[in-house]
Design a protein around this motif. Structure first.
Motif, PDB file in Angstrom:
ATOM      1  N   TYR A  12       0.837  -1.204   0.000  1.00 14.70           N
ATOM      2  CA  TYR A  12       0.000   0.000   0.000  1.00 14.70           C
ATOM      3  C   TYR A  12       0.871   1.254   0.000  1.00 14.70           C
ATOM      4  O   TYR A  12       1.943   1.260   0.591  1.00 14.70           O
ATOM      5  CB  TYR A  12      -0.867   0.031   1.265  1.00 14.70           C
ATOM      6  CG  TYR A  12      -1.653  -1.236   1.530  1.00 14.70           C
ATOM      7  CD1 TYR A  12      -1.060  -2.324   2.163  1.00 14.70           C
ATOM      8  CD2 TYR A  12      -2.990  -1.344   1.166  1.00 14.70           C
ATOM      9  CE1 TYR A  12      -1.778  -3.485   2.413  1.00 14.70           C
ATOM     10  CE2 TYR A  12      -3.715  -2.504   1.410  1.00 14.70           C
ATOM     11  CZ  TYR A  12      -3.091  -3.569   2.034  1.00 14.70           C
ATOM     12  OH  TYR A  12      -3.805  -4.717   2.275  1.00 14.70           O
ATOM     13  N   TYR A  17       0.340   5.300   1.127  1.00 12.82           N
ATOM     14  CA  TYR A  17      -0.488   6.305   1.773  1.00 12.82           C
ATOM     15  C   TYR A  17       0.251   7.641   1.757  1.00 12.82           C
ATOM     16  O   TYR A  17       1.467   7.684   1.718  1.00 12.82           O
ATOM     17  CB  TYR A  17      -0.721   5.963   3.253  1.00 12.82           C
ATOM     18  CG  TYR A  17      -1.497   4.713   3.537  1.00 12.82           C
ATOM     19  CD1 TYR A  17      -0.856   3.486   3.656  1.00 12.82           C
ATOM     20  CD2 TYR A  17      -2.876   4.759   3.750  1.00 12.82           C
ATOM     21  CE1 TYR A  17      -1.568   2.338   3.959  1.00 12.82           C
ATOM     22  CE2 TYR A  17      -3.593   3.609   4.052  1.00 12.82           C
ATOM     23  CZ  TYR A  17      -2.930   2.407   4.156  1.00 12.82           C
ATOM     24  OH  TYR A  17      -3.636   1.270   4.461  1.00 12.82           O
ATOM     25  N   GLN A  34       0.246  11.193   4.290  1.00  9.01           N
ATOM     26  CA  GLN A  34      -0.223  11.674   5.591  1.00  9.01           C
ATOM     27  C   GLN A  34      -0.072  13.183   5.655  1.00  9.01           C
ATOM     28  O   GLN A  34       1.039  13.707   5.510  1.00  9.01           O
ATOM     29  CB  GLN A  34       0.569  11.028   6.727  1.00  9.01           C
ATOM     30  CG  GLN A  34       0.040  11.392   8.101  1.00  9.01           C
ATOM     31  CD  GLN A  34       0.739  10.630   9.205  1.00  9.01           C
ATOM     32  OE1 GLN A  34       1.953  10.415   9.165  1.00  9.01           O
ATOM     33  NE2 GLN A  34      -0.017  10.191  10.193  1.00  9.01           N
ATOM     34  N   GLY A  57      -4.498  16.939   9.650  1.00  8.96           N
ATOM     35  CA  GLY A  57      -5.940  17.104   9.506  1.00  8.96           C
ATOM     36  C   GLY A  57      -6.608  16.063   8.645  1.00  8.96           C
ATOM     37  O   GLY A  57      -7.837  16.009   8.569  1.00  8.96           O
ATOM     38  N   HIS A  58      -5.799  15.215   7.980  1.00  7.12           N
ATOM     39  CA  HIS A  58      -6.378  14.196   7.100  1.00  7.12           C
ATOM     40  C   HIS A  58      -6.004  12.773   7.512  1.00  7.12           C
ATOM     41  O   HIS A  58      -6.569  11.826   7.011  1.00  7.12           O
ATOM     42  CB  HIS A  58      -5.938  14.420   5.654  1.00  7.12           C
ATOM     43  CG  HIS A  58      -6.563  15.621   5.017  1.00  7.12           C
ATOM     44  ND1 HIS A  58      -7.860  15.622   4.527  1.00  7.12           N
ATOM     45  CD2 HIS A  58      -6.082  16.855   4.795  1.00  7.12           C
ATOM     46  CE1 HIS A  58      -8.132  16.813   4.024  1.00  7.12           C
ATOM     47  NE2 HIS A  58      -7.083  17.581   4.177  1.00  7.12           N
ATOM     48  N   GLY A  59      -5.054  12.625   8.363  1.00  8.78           N
ATOM     49  CA  GLY A  59      -4.637  11.270   8.705  1.00  8.78           C
ATOM     50  C   GLY A  59      -3.977  10.585   7.526  1.00  8.78           C
ATOM     51  O   GLY A  59      -3.387  11.216   6.650  1.00  8.78           O
ATOM     52  N   LEU A  60      -4.102   9.270   7.476  1.00  2.00           N
ATOM     53  CA  LEU A  60      -3.519   8.467   6.406  1.00  2.00           C
ATOM     54  C   LEU A  60      -4.553   8.235   5.313  1.00  2.00           C
ATOM     55  O   LEU A  60      -5.629   7.726   5.575  1.00  2.00           O
ATOM     56  CB  LEU A  60      -3.055   7.118   6.965  1.00  2.00           C
ATOM     57  CG  LEU A  60      -1.827   7.155   7.844  1.00  2.00           C
ATOM     58  CD1 LEU A  60      -1.772   5.940   8.748  1.00  2.00           C
ATOM     59  CD2 LEU A  60      -0.570   7.223   6.987  1.00  2.00           C
ATOM     60  N   LEU A 106      -5.221   6.505   1.452  1.00  2.00           N
ATOM     61  CA  LEU A 106      -4.704   5.468   0.561  1.00  2.00           C
ATOM     62  C   LEU A 106      -4.641   5.972  -0.873  1.00  2.00           C
ATOM     63  O   LEU A 106      -5.647   6.411  -1.431  1.00  2.00           O
ATOM     64  CB  LEU A 106      -5.591   4.226   0.659  1.00  2.00           C
ATOM     65  CG  LEU A 106      -5.168   3.017  -0.165  1.00  2.00           C
ATOM     66  CD1 LEU A 106      -3.828   2.466   0.320  1.00  2.00           C
ATOM     67  CD2 LEU A 106      -6.240   1.933  -0.092  1.00  2.00           C
ATOM     68  N   ASP A 160      -8.078   5.641  -2.586  1.00  2.00           N
ATOM     69  CA  ASP A 160      -9.067   6.699  -2.426  1.00  2.00           C
ATOM     70  C   ASP A 160      -8.671   8.022  -3.071  1.00  2.00           C
ATOM     71  O   ASP A 160      -9.529   8.829  -3.433  1.00  2.00           O
ATOM     72  CB  ASP A 160      -9.327   6.920  -0.927  1.00  2.00           C
ATOM     73  CG  ASP A 160      -9.865   5.670  -0.262  1.00  2.00           C
ATOM     74  OD1 ASP A 160      -9.451   5.363   0.870  1.00  2.00           O
ATOM     75  OD2 ASP A 160     -10.694   4.977  -0.895  1.00  2.00           O
ATOM     76  N   PHE A 165       3.871   7.053   3.132  1.00  2.00           N
ATOM     77  CA  PHE A 165       4.168   5.796   3.811  1.00  2.00           C
ATOM     78  C   PHE A 165       3.800   4.625   2.921  1.00  2.00           C
ATOM     79  O   PHE A 165       2.745   4.608   2.289  1.00  2.00           O
ATOM     80  CB  PHE A 165       3.381   5.685   5.120  1.00  2.00           C
ATOM     81  CG  PHE A 165       3.879   6.580   6.204  1.00  2.00           C
ATOM     82  CD1 PHE A 165       3.286   7.815   6.429  1.00  2.00           C
ATOM     83  CD2 PHE A 165       4.955   6.196   6.991  1.00  2.00           C
ATOM     84  CE1 PHE A 165       3.758   8.652   7.431  1.00  2.00           C
ATOM     85  CE2 PHE A 165       5.432   7.024   7.993  1.00  2.00           C
ATOM     86  CZ  PHE A 165       4.840   8.250   8.212  1.00  2.00           C
ATOM     87  N   GLN A 188      -1.213  -4.220   8.925  1.00  2.00           N
ATOM     88  CA  GLN A 188      -0.302  -3.649   7.959  1.00  2.00           C
ATOM     89  C   GLN A 188       0.967  -3.209   8.672  1.00  2.00           C
ATOM     90  O   GLN A 188       0.922  -2.669   9.770  1.00  2.00           O
ATOM     91  CB  GLN A 188      -0.969  -2.473   7.228  1.00  2.00           C
ATOM     92  CG  GLN A 188      -2.130  -2.931   6.348  1.00  2.00           C
ATOM     93  CD  GLN A 188      -2.745  -1.818   5.532  1.00  2.00           C
ATOM     94  OE1 GLN A 188      -2.198  -0.727   5.403  1.00  2.00           O
ATOM     95  NE2 GLN A 188      -3.900  -2.095   4.943  1.00  2.00           N
ATOM     96  N   PHE A 246       4.216  -0.851   8.409  1.00  2.00           N
ATOM     97  CA  PHE A 246       4.565   0.390   7.729  1.00  2.00           C
ATOM     98  C   PHE A 246       6.072   0.612   7.671  1.00  2.00           C
ATOM     99  O   PHE A 246       6.816   0.232   8.577  1.00  2.00           O
ATOM    100  CB  PHE A 246       3.932   1.581   8.453  1.00  2.00           C
ATOM    101  CG  PHE A 246       2.459   1.715   8.189  1.00  2.00           C
ATOM    102  CD1 PHE A 246       1.537   0.940   8.872  1.00  2.00           C
ATOM    103  CD2 PHE A 246       1.993   2.610   7.237  1.00  2.00           C
ATOM    104  CE1 PHE A 246       0.175   1.055   8.621  1.00  2.00           C
ATOM    105  CE2 PHE A 246       0.635   2.738   6.983  1.00  2.00           C
ATOM    106  CZ  PHE A 246      -0.273   1.962   7.677  1.00  2.00           C
TER     107      PHE A 246
END
Lengths: 112, 114
Positions: A33, A35, A37, A40-43, A45, A59, A90, A101, A103
């Motif tokens: 995967y 991602y 980061q 304000g949005h986090g992780l 995909l 996403d 990440f 998962q 990382f």
């Protein structure tokens, strides 16, 4: 011990340039995967893969491509980098069950 | 769409105190995971709790899951300075249906002060 490595760890790129972020895992996991980061949005995909030769859109795939040439390696490609792609990226791997998962340490990308 | 979110942006406690981070989610799940991310590192899983479980422990950590209210909590007892980190909850919708993807919350920054 699970091991996911990323390179480079830090990258400064110019707008319009091509950027390739690399990820290697020694877990023999099928799934990998990418991602990003952001505060304000986090992780979120971007792309993922079920195995060598496969890539799937996550996403937020716009502006990114992915490549999975082997079980161990998964790359994220920015063909035309933009300042909005400045972020920490990440990579993660997971087994076929996809439950946990693992990382990597992350790549900090700055696009000027 | 599925969403996992922690209910506090930041928490601060003193060493030795207990703290609880809460999480809510919006669709049915098969499992919920708690991850911790220390500064400059990638996230690492702490606890996985399945939808048919109500509580799971891992040392000083205790996770609960309430599927009726679609919420989970992570409690840390006897906190230490090294517990300072961002804590995420992450959910999945079951194997295969979502490509084994995880949906992460934004995270709660926990600061443990001496």
């Amino acid at each position: 011990e699970a091991a996911v490595t990323q390179s480079p760890r830090n990258k400064v790129a110019v707008t319009g340039g091509k950027v390739t972020l690399s990820c290697n895992q020694t877990n023999n996991h099928n799934n990998m995967y990418w991602y990003r980061q952001d505060t304000g949005h986090g992780l979120r995909l971007i792309h993922y893969s079920y195995g060598a030769g496969s890539t799937e859109k996550g996403d937020i795939p716009d502006g990114y491509k992915a490549s999975r040439p082997s079980q161990e390696n998964f790359s994220l490609i920015l063909e035309l980098a933009t300042p909005s792609q400045t972020s920490v990226y990440f990579c993660a791997s997971g087994d076929a069950a996809g439950v946990e998962q693992y990382f990597g340490p992350g790549t900090r990308l700055t696009v000027l | 769409s599925q969403l996992a979110e922690e209910n506090s942006w930041a928490l601060s406690v003193h060493e030795g105190e207990s703290v609880t981070v809460n999480c809510s989610y919006k669709t049915s799940i098969t499992a919920l995971q708690w991850y911790r991310q220390k500064s400059g590192k990638g996230p690492a899983q702490l606890i996985l709790i399945r939808s048919n479980e109500r509580e799971k422990r891992n040392g000083r950590l205790r996770a609960t899951l309430d599927t009726s209210s679609q919420s989970s909590s992570l409690s840390i007892t006897a906190t230490r300075c090294e517990d300072t980190a961002v804590y995420f909850c992450a959910t999945d919708a079951g194997y295969g249906s979502s490509g084994n993807k995880l949906i992460f919350g934004i995270g709660t920054l926990l600061s443990v002060k001496p």
